[in-house]
Design an enzyme around this catalytic site. Structure first.
Site, PDB file in Angstrom:
ATOM      1  N   SER A  21       4.409  -4.693   8.288  1.00 12.26           N
ATOM      2  CA  SER A  21       5.746  -4.187   7.935  1.00 12.26           C
ATOM      3  C   SER A  21       5.673  -3.406   6.620  1.00 12.26           C
ATOM      4  CB  SER A  21       6.733  -5.348   7.807  1.00 12.26           C
ATOM      5  OG  SER A  21       6.318  -6.247   6.805  1.00 12.26           O
ATOM      6  N   ASP A  79       3.110  -8.018  -0.504  1.00 18.34           N
ATOM      7  CA  ASP A  79       2.670  -7.059   0.513  1.00 18.34           C
ATOM      8  C   ASP A  79       2.874  -5.619   0.044  1.00 18.34           C
ATOM      9  OD1 ASP A  79       3.332  -8.741   3.667  1.00 18.34           O
ATOM     10  OD2 ASP A  79       2.605  -9.490   1.757  1.00 18.34           O
TER      11      ASP A  79
END
Ligand code: ADP
Ligand code: PMV
Ligand code: MG
Length: 287
Positions: free
Chosen positions: A95, A138
């Site tokens: 993502s 992330d």
């Protein structure tokens, strides 16, 4: 424009509650292309989906790309296409990789010249607004493309740790599809009574790993995995691969939100050992 994926070596889930995580970029990447078009169309090649903006807004799989476009408030229409080497929803930060590649591509196409720091901030805002909760792990690891130590949403570079880890081979075993998305797994952990004690044990492991040699890092990975299993985010399949990797003298643990997805394996596997692991996983990458 491209963006890499990431693995979390230590501290996933704990990092969402302000503890430390260590993460590394990996050489599997997402590519986003933008070209002129009469109207705004988005194509997600890996998911075989192509929709106009209004339709895409109703489809969950487009939410990261839509949010990135909305935040950049770009006006002229365009055709945007996403394709990634990263298996979707399996802990490799697919993502975040999609978000960073999309923002980099928009910045280039519209000559926004966004600096790395701005791209990281915007990408984290997209993940946070889509997932409800997200550490910077992330999006910042992928935006800066360097190993990071993350704590309380602050980060620092840990190139020394990456150098130690890179003394050995790093494999990523994509074990099984996840039944739940990152946001759902974060919710599972939030309902665990003993989560704070477990986070404190993970914190000790993570801090020790920062100043350990590669053999000790392998042992600490196995200990971190056991604690993630106690948090309820591992599975029988992930545990089986970790046990096998341990038998072959490697360090191993699930990476990312868990609930399926990937195991990272640190150490050298001979051909026979690789074949045994490949028999029980969907794919085995050298990262
Ligand atoms: N290749 C891709 N193409 C389009 N969207 C993607 C792709 N990879 C990931 N995504 C988006 O990210 C979501 C998965 O995010 P997440 O559950 O956080 O997985 P991960 O652990 O890989 O970050 C997908 O549902 C989709 O919305
Ligand atoms: C569970 C978590 O710590 C990592 C999620 O990683 P991924 O989305 O599974 O790649 C959440 C976060 O740090 O944003
Ligand atoms: Mg994610």
């Amino acid at each position: 424009m491209k963006a890499k994926g990431k693995v979390i070596f230590f501290g996933e889930h704990a990092v969402v509650y302000g503890y430390t995580a260590l993460s590394l970029p990996i050489n599997l990447s997402t590519n986003v292309n933008i070209k002129k078009n009469d109207n705004l169309v988005i194509e997600l090649k890996n998911l075989n989906k192509k929709l106009g903006f209004e339709e895409a807004k109703k489809d969950k799989d487009f939410r990261y790309v839509i949010k990135a476009i909305e935040l950049l408030k770009v006006k002229e229409p365009f055709f945007l296409s996403v394709s990634s080497e990263l298996p979707v929803s399996c802990g490799l930060g697919s993502s975040a990789s999609v978000v960073v590649a999309t923002i980099r591509a928009l910045s280039k196409f519209f000559n926004l010249n966004l600096p790395k720091k701005e791209i990281a901030k915007l990408s984290h805002r997209v993940e946070r607004e889509v997932q409800g909760k997200a550490s910077i792990t992330d999006t910042y690891t992928i935006s800066y493309e360097r190993a990071l130590k993350i704590r309380n949403n602050e980060f620092s570079f840990i190139d020394e740790f990456e150098k130690t880890v890179r003394e050995e081979k790093l494999y990523i075993a994509y074990v099984e599809e996840r039944e739940m998305k990152t946001a759902d797994l974060i919710k599972v952990v939030s309902e665990k009574e003993e989560k704070e004690e477990i986070f404190k044990e993970i914190e000790e492991i993570t801090r020790e790993a920062l100043s350990s040699d590669v053999e000790r890092i392998k042992e600490l990975m196995l200990e971190n995995h056991k604690l993630l299993d106690k948090l309820g985010v591992s599975t029988k399949g992930l545990n089986r691969v970790v046990r096998l990797a341990k038998k072959f003298g490697c360090g191993a643990k699930l990476t990312g939100a868990g609930g399926g997805g990937c195991v990272i394996i640190l150490g050298d596997l001979n051909e026979e050992e690789k074949e045994l692991i490949e028999k029980i996983v969907k794919s085995l990458y050298l990262a």
